[in-house]
Write an enzyme that holds these catalytic residues in place. Structure first.
Site, PDB file in Angstrom:
ATOM      1  CE  LYS A  46      -4.124   1.928   2.438  1.00  0.00           C
ATOM      2  NZ  LYS A  46      -5.093   1.749   3.499  1.00  0.00           N
ATOM      3  CB  SER A 131     -15.073  19.385   3.333  1.00  0.00           C
ATOM      4  OG  SER A 131     -16.108  19.215   2.618  1.00  0.00           O
ATOM      5  CE  LYS A 170     -13.506  17.203   6.364  1.00  0.00           C
ATOM      6  NZ  LYS A 170     -12.276  16.391   6.912  1.00  0.00           N
ATOM      7  CB  VAL A 197     -10.771  16.732  -4.260  1.00  0.00           C
ATOM      8  CG1 VAL A 197      -9.317  16.774  -4.947  1.00  0.00           C
ATOM      9  CG2 VAL A 197     -10.912  17.489  -3.209  1.00  0.00           C
TER      10      VAL A 197
HETATM   11  P1  NAP Z   1      -9.107   9.027   1.265  1.00  0.00           P
HETATM   12  O1  NAP Z   1      -8.508   8.862   0.050  1.00  0.00           O
HETATM   13  O2  NAP Z   1     -10.355   8.080   1.706  1.00  0.00           O
HETATM   14  O3  NAP Z   1      -8.181   9.628   2.616  1.00  0.00           O
HETATM   15  C1  NAP Z   1      -8.680   9.461   3.868  1.00  0.00           C
HETATM   16  C2  NAP Z   1      -7.445   9.028   4.605  1.00  0.00           C
HETATM   17  O4  NAP Z   1      -8.032   8.996   6.233  1.00  0.00           O
HETATM   18  C3  NAP Z   1      -6.724   7.624   4.434  1.00  0.00           C
HETATM   19  O5  NAP Z   1      -5.595   8.122   4.367  1.00  0.00           O
HETATM   20  C4  NAP Z   1      -7.461   6.968   5.584  1.00  0.00           C
HETATM   21  O6  NAP Z   1      -6.349   5.868   6.028  1.00  0.00           O
HETATM   22  C5  NAP Z   1      -7.372   8.023   6.742  1.00  0.00           C
HETATM   23  N1  NAP Z   1      -8.356   7.329   7.727  1.00  0.00           N
HETATM   24  C6  NAP Z   1      -9.507   7.135   7.593  1.00  0.00           C
HETATM   25  N2  NAP Z   1      -9.843   6.607   9.025  1.00  0.00           N
HETATM   26  C7  NAP Z   1      -8.855   6.761   9.737  1.00  0.00           C
HETATM   27  C8  NAP Z   1      -8.375   6.454  11.168  1.00  0.00           C
HETATM   28  N3  NAP Z   1      -9.461   6.030  11.765  1.00  0.00           N
HETATM   29  N4  NAP Z   1      -7.325   6.480  11.497  1.00  0.00           N
HETATM   30  C9  NAP Z   1      -6.252   7.119  10.730  1.00  0.00           C
HETATM   31  N5  NAP Z   1      -6.337   7.502   9.586  1.00  0.00           N
HETATM   32  C10 NAP Z   1      -7.642   7.175   8.929  1.00  0.00           C
HETATM   33  O7  NAP Z   1     -10.094  10.630   1.130  1.00  0.00           O
HETATM   34  P2  NAP Z   1      -9.557  11.933   0.559  1.00  0.00           P
HETATM   35  O8  NAP Z   1     -10.758  12.296  -0.496  1.00  0.00           O
HETATM   36  O9  NAP Z   1      -8.068  12.073   0.095  1.00  0.00           O
HETATM   37  O10 NAP Z   1      -9.963  12.980   1.726  1.00  0.00           O
HETATM   38  C11 NAP Z   1      -8.896  13.546   2.691  1.00  0.00           C
HETATM   39  C12 NAP Z   1      -9.478  14.571   3.293  1.00  0.00           C
HETATM   40  O11 NAP Z   1      -9.747  15.496   2.431  1.00  0.00           O
HETATM   41  C13 NAP Z   1     -10.492  14.185   4.244  1.00  0.00           C
HETATM   42  O12 NAP Z   1     -10.375  15.032   5.481  1.00  0.00           O
HETATM   43  C14 NAP Z   1     -11.837  14.688   3.531  1.00  0.00           C
HETATM   44  O13 NAP Z   1     -12.905  15.122   4.374  1.00  0.00           O
HETATM   45  C15 NAP Z   1     -11.119  15.869   2.640  1.00  0.00           C
HETATM   46  N6  NAP Z   1     -11.843  16.289   1.513  1.00  0.00           N
HETATM   47  C16 NAP Z   1     -12.065  15.352   0.412  1.00  0.00           C
HETATM   48  C17 NAP Z   1     -12.800  16.006  -0.475  1.00  0.00           C
HETATM   49  C18 NAP Z   1     -12.774  15.060  -1.983  1.00  0.00           C
HETATM   50  O14 NAP Z   1     -13.577  15.386  -2.542  1.00  0.00           O
HETATM   51  N7  NAP Z   1     -11.968  14.219  -1.900  1.00  0.00           N
HETATM   52  C19 NAP Z   1     -13.347  17.273  -0.402  1.00  0.00           C
HETATM   53  C20 NAP Z   1     -13.017  18.015   0.382  1.00  0.00           C
HETATM   54  C21 NAP Z   1     -12.573  17.579   1.717  1.00  0.00           C
HETATM   55  P3  NAP Z   1      -6.442   4.713   5.208  1.00  0.00           P
HETATM   56  O15 NAP Z   1      -5.626   4.505   3.979  1.00  0.00           O
HETATM   57  O16 NAP Z   1      -5.624   3.403   6.361  1.00  0.00           O
HETATM   58  O17 NAP Z   1      -7.881   4.140   5.159  1.00  0.00           O
END
Ligand code: NAP
Length: 349
Positions: A46, A131, A170, A197
């Site tokens: 990973k 967010s 959020k 995103v």
């Molecule tokens: P993602 O790829 O699913 O990333 C989420 C991350 O959080 C992963 O690294 C995951 O780790 C980690 N995580 C989840 N539960 C956890 C726990 N209990 N302990 C430690 N780590 C944990 O999603 P993303 O889209 O990149 O989102 C990242 C951030 O951006 C989040 O805060 C999200 O709310 C914010 N955001 C995203 C978007 C969007 O459209 N994508 C828009 C606005 C804001 P694992 O790999 O171990 O599961």
């Protein structure tokens, strides 16, 4: 005003995430030492793509084990850091238990990370990935803002653990972060509030909901029509750039809406259709709202969510990020096309 020493390590939580990957890459390319927290540092498969990026960059990458729900688990990774990027938080739409699967990791996780910040004397600034949903709960909320346009001054007051639980996770996490920040004056807090995103992932098998949303535009599940959802979108590489600038611009302050364009699902599908023609079963029309409302539970959606979002314009003002951080947002055509092509190359659509 905080001036961050680039010789000191920088912490990124949730480094395996879609958004975090590009932040880590940017930091490594700038020659920084990145302390990357992951839930399982022994899962070498990973983490390989991040190690490959580090091998070709001037910076240094070190992995640390940390879980959002484990108090104290970020302390070791945070040691000597002046800057903390807290991105880890689940972004998934379909969950069994919203409190356990979304709200707890977002809220308890943010408190745990910031408790560690309070214990770590070196930390000067925290950049929190919040967010746009911490500002707008449902699209209909925009109707109460002047000109229908949301700015950093507004807060989502309409989500709950039973209605739009991801959005709720959020907003409660960001509110808690500001509360904790207010109680001290050693470190400042900057929040990044991105819209949806999009753009290519560094790891094509990322779990972010972003991939599901874009996949569904082209996998045939919407070939008879698409609900009239309006959204904002932003390229993942620009989101990483904004995090970087928020971390290292001494004057950066407060919340930053990070969004390239106010658009909608059908306009995104139309961009892809222009590029790929009939090669994929893209939707070409809106489904009538009453039909979407009626069928919503079959697709796992709540009717209240449909009522308050379908057909309602969703608009944010991105000018603070442009004026204060000098962001140049990439055209969304480029972002959506590159992301879709990546899904196609990996046989996902
Ligand atoms: P993602 O790829 O699913 O990333 C989420 C991350 O959080 C992963 O690294 C995951 O780790 C980690 N995580 C989840 N539960 C956890 C726990 N209990 N302990 C430690 N780590 C944990 O999603 P993303 O889209 O990149 O989102 C990242 C951030 O951006 C989040 O805060 C999200 O709310 C914010 N955001 C995203 C978007 C969007 O459209 N994508 C828009 C606005 C804001 P694992 O790999 O171990 O599961």
């Amino acid at each position: 005003m905080r001036v961050i020493d680039k010789e000191k390590p920088v912490l990124v939580t949730g480094a395996t995430g879609y958004v975090a990957g590009w932040i880590v890459k940017k930091l490594l390319n700038e020659g920084l030492t990145v302390h990357a927290t992951v839930r399982d540092p022994h899962n070498t498969d990973k983490l390989k793509y991040l190690q490959n990026i580090a091998a070709q960059a001037p910076g240094t990458l070190k992995f640390f084990k940390a879980d959002l729900l484990e108090a104290g688990s970020f302390d070791e990774a945070m040691k000597d850091c002046e800057l903390v990027f807290h991105t880890a938080s689940p972004f998934i739409n379909k969950v069994k238990d919203p409190q356990r699967d979304l709200v707890d990791p977002a809220l308890i996780g943010t408190k745990n990370v910031l408790d560690a910040v309070n214990r770590t004397a070196s930390v000067q600034r925290v950049v929190l990935t919040s967010s746009s949903v911490a500002i707008i709960g449902d699209a209909i909320d925009c109707e109460s803002f002047p000109n229908g346009l949301a700015t950093e001054a507004y807060w989502n007051t309409t989500s709950s653990v039973t209605h739009q639980p991801y959005n709720y996770s959020k907003v409660v996490a960001e509110r808690a972060a500001w509360e904790i920040n207010k109680k001290q004056d050693r470190w400042d807090l900057v929040t990044i509030n991105p819209s949806l995103v999009i753009g290519p992932g560094l790891n094509a098998f990322a779990t972010s909901e972003s991939f599901n949303i874009v996949r569904q535009i082209g996998d045939g599940s919407m070939k008879f029509g698409i609900p009239e959802f309006y959204i904002g979108v932003v390229d993942v590489r620009d989101v990483a750039e904004v995090h970087f600038k928020a971390g290292f611009t001494p004057q950066a302050k407060g919340r930053y809406i990070t969004s390239a364009e106010n658009t909608g699902l059908l306009p995104l599908a139309n961009i892809l259709k222009k590029k790929y023609g009939t090669a994929y079963p893209f939707p070409s029309r809106y489904l009538p709202k009453p039909l979407v409302w009626l069928l919503a539970p079959l697709a796992g959606f709540k009717r209240k969510m449909i009522s308050r979002n379908v057909g309602h314009e969703w608009k944010v003002d991105n000018s603070k990020s442009i004026q204060e951080l000098g962001v140049h947002y990439r055209p969304i055509e480029e972002s959506i096309t590159e992301m879709f092509q990546q899904l196609a190359d990996n046989g996902i659509v």
